[in-house]
Enzyme design. Structure first.
Site, PDB file in Angstrom:
ATOM      1  N   GLN A   5       3.101   9.980   1.461  1.00  0.00           N
ATOM      2  CA  GLN A   5       4.388   9.328   1.220  1.00  0.00           C
ATOM      3  C   GLN A   5       5.038   9.788  -0.083  1.00  0.00           C
ATOM      4  O   GLN A   5       6.231   9.562  -0.295  1.00  0.00           O
ATOM      5  CB  GLN A   5       4.220   7.805   1.188  1.00  0.00           C
ATOM      6  CG  GLN A   5       3.845   7.223   2.541  1.00  0.00           C
ATOM      7  CD  GLN A   5       3.757   5.722   2.459  1.00  0.00           C
ATOM      8  OE1 GLN A   5       2.722   5.175   2.129  1.00  0.00           O
ATOM      9  NE2 GLN A   5       4.865   5.036   2.723  1.00  0.00           N
TER      10      GLN A   5
ATOM     11  N   HIS B  62      -1.478   6.713   8.029  1.00  0.00           N
ATOM     12  CA  HIS B  62      -0.641   7.714   7.346  1.00  0.00           C
ATOM     13  C   HIS B  62      -1.410   9.026   7.152  1.00  0.00           C
ATOM     14  O   HIS B  62      -0.806  10.101   7.169  1.00  0.00           O
ATOM     15  CB  HIS B  62      -0.226   7.204   5.962  1.00  0.00           C
ATOM     16  CG  HIS B  62       1.025   6.372   5.946  1.00  0.00           C
ATOM     17  ND1 HIS B  62       2.259   6.865   6.311  1.00  0.00           N
ATOM     18  CD2 HIS B  62       1.240   5.088   5.581  1.00  0.00           C
ATOM     19  CE1 HIS B  62       3.172   5.911   6.171  1.00  0.00           C
ATOM     20  NE2 HIS B  62       2.585   4.821   5.732  1.00  0.00           N
TER      21      HIS B  62
ATOM     22  N   CYS C  53       7.120  -0.430   6.046  1.00  0.00           N
ATOM     23  CA  CYS C  53       6.595   0.766   5.399  1.00  0.00           C
ATOM     24  C   CYS C  53       7.627   1.268   4.391  1.00  0.00           C
ATOM     25  O   CYS C  53       8.821   1.291   4.690  1.00  0.00           O
ATOM     26  CB  CYS C  53       6.327   1.840   6.460  1.00  0.00           C
ATOM     27  SG  CYS C  53       5.696   3.385   5.786  1.00  0.00           S
ATOM     28  N   LEU C  54       7.147   1.672   3.226  1.00  0.00           N
ATOM     29  CA  LEU C  54       8.055   2.172   2.193  1.00  0.00           C
ATOM     30  C   LEU C  54       8.755   3.456   2.632  1.00  0.00           C
ATOM     31  O   LEU C  54       9.767   3.826   2.051  1.00  0.00           O
ATOM     32  CB  LEU C  54       7.296   2.409   0.878  1.00  0.00           C
ATOM     33  CG  LEU C  54       6.700   1.159   0.213  1.00  0.00           C
ATOM     34  CD1 LEU C  54       5.925   1.544  -1.036  1.00  0.00           C
ATOM     35  CD2 LEU C  54       7.782   0.144  -0.126  1.00  0.00           C
TER      36      LEU C  54
ATOM     37  N   GLY D 162       0.827  -1.193   0.000  1.00  0.00           N
ATOM     38  CA  GLY D 162       0.000   0.000   0.000  1.00  0.00           C
ATOM     39  C   GLY D 162       0.861   1.243   0.000  1.00  0.00           C
ATOM     40  O   GLY D 162       2.082   1.170   0.237  1.00  0.00           O
TER      41      GLY D 162
ATOM     42  N   HIS E 193      -2.842   0.438   8.428  1.00  0.00           N
ATOM     43  CA  HIS E 193      -1.534   1.087   8.252  1.00  0.00           C
ATOM     44  C   HIS E 193      -1.649   2.305   7.339  1.00  0.00           C
ATOM     45  O   HIS E 193      -1.163   3.388   7.676  1.00  0.00           O
ATOM     46  CB  HIS E 193      -0.553   0.056   7.671  1.00  0.00           C
ATOM     47  CG  HIS E 193       0.803   0.607   7.360  1.00  0.00           C
ATOM     48  ND1 HIS E 193       1.943   0.215   8.016  1.00  0.00           N
ATOM     49  CD2 HIS E 193       1.208   1.528   6.444  1.00  0.00           C
ATOM     50  CE1 HIS E 193       2.985   0.886   7.534  1.00  0.00           C
ATOM     51  NE2 HIS E 193       2.569   1.679   6.571  1.00  0.00           N
ATOM     52  N   GLU E 194      -2.304   2.127   6.197  1.00  0.00           N
ATOM     53  CA  GLU E 194      -2.386   3.231   5.227  1.00  0.00           C
ATOM     54  C   GLU E 194      -3.261   4.365   5.765  1.00  0.00           C
ATOM     55  O   GLU E 194      -2.939   5.544   5.569  1.00  0.00           O
ATOM     56  CB  GLU E 194      -2.914   2.737   3.876  1.00  0.00           C
ATOM     57  CG  GLU E 194      -2.022   1.716   3.172  1.00  0.00           C
ATOM     58  CD  GLU E 194      -0.549   2.092   3.099  1.00  0.00           C
ATOM     59  OE1 GLU E 194      -0.224   3.290   3.019  1.00  0.00           O
ATOM     60  OE2 GLU E 194       0.284   1.185   3.148  1.00  0.00           O
TER      61      GLU E 194
HETATM   62 CO    CO Z   1       3.524   3.047   5.362  1.00  0.00          CO
END
Ligand code: CO
Length: 153
Positions: free
Chosen positions: A51, A134, A88-89, A46, A130-131
């Protein structure tokens, strides 16, 4: 369309409370298209708009159940609990152990502004939580019981 640079923890955009999308226009569609290219290029489950530097309430989720574009998403209810690894990216090279609900129901709009609901369980539910975090400036490292370095390949 282009792959976008994914900002890393420490960048203040990751800590903003994101704004709701009001215009379901070409700018939004271009953003969503770029997010799809980026999340696939980075092999993520995701990606949230902050981000890639845009504090807007937009996420994409790419899991076994399908590919989802969620605009202005809200969690309606949650149930149960799961404890497991999460990455996480925007936190490269690390993973953490995070407690999440095992099942969530969420409501969101698609790129055209149409309302949808989904029910997610297991890893899909983890990805949704998680997303959506953000969008309120929350990273998994804030919630993790432990954070550890990933082994380099
Ligand atoms: Co993330």
């Amino acid at each position: 369309m282009a792959q976008r640079y994914v900002v890393q923890t420490g960048d203040p955009v990751l800590r903003q409370v994101c704004a709701e999308v009001r215009a379901f226009n070409k700018d939004l569609h271009d953003l969503l298209d770029d997010m799809k290219i980026t999340v696939r290029a980075e092999s993520g489950a995701g990606l949230a708009a902050p981000q890639i530097g845009l504090p807007l309430r937009v996420v994409v989720i790419d899991v076994d159940e399908g590919y989802f574009e969620m605009v202005n998403p809200v969690i309606l209810s949650q149930k149960g609990e799961q404890i497991g690894p999460e990455g996480c990216l925007s936190v490269k090279g690390k993973q953490g152990t995070v407690r999440r609900p095992d099942k969530v129901k969420a409501e969101y709009r698609d790129r055209f502004g149409k309302k949808h609901k989904l029910t997610a369980t297991g890893f899909f539910a983890r990805a949704v939580c998680h997303e959506l975090d953000h969008l309120d400036g929350i990273l998994y490292i804030d919630k993790a019981e432990e954070v550890y370095d990933l082994e380099e390949d």
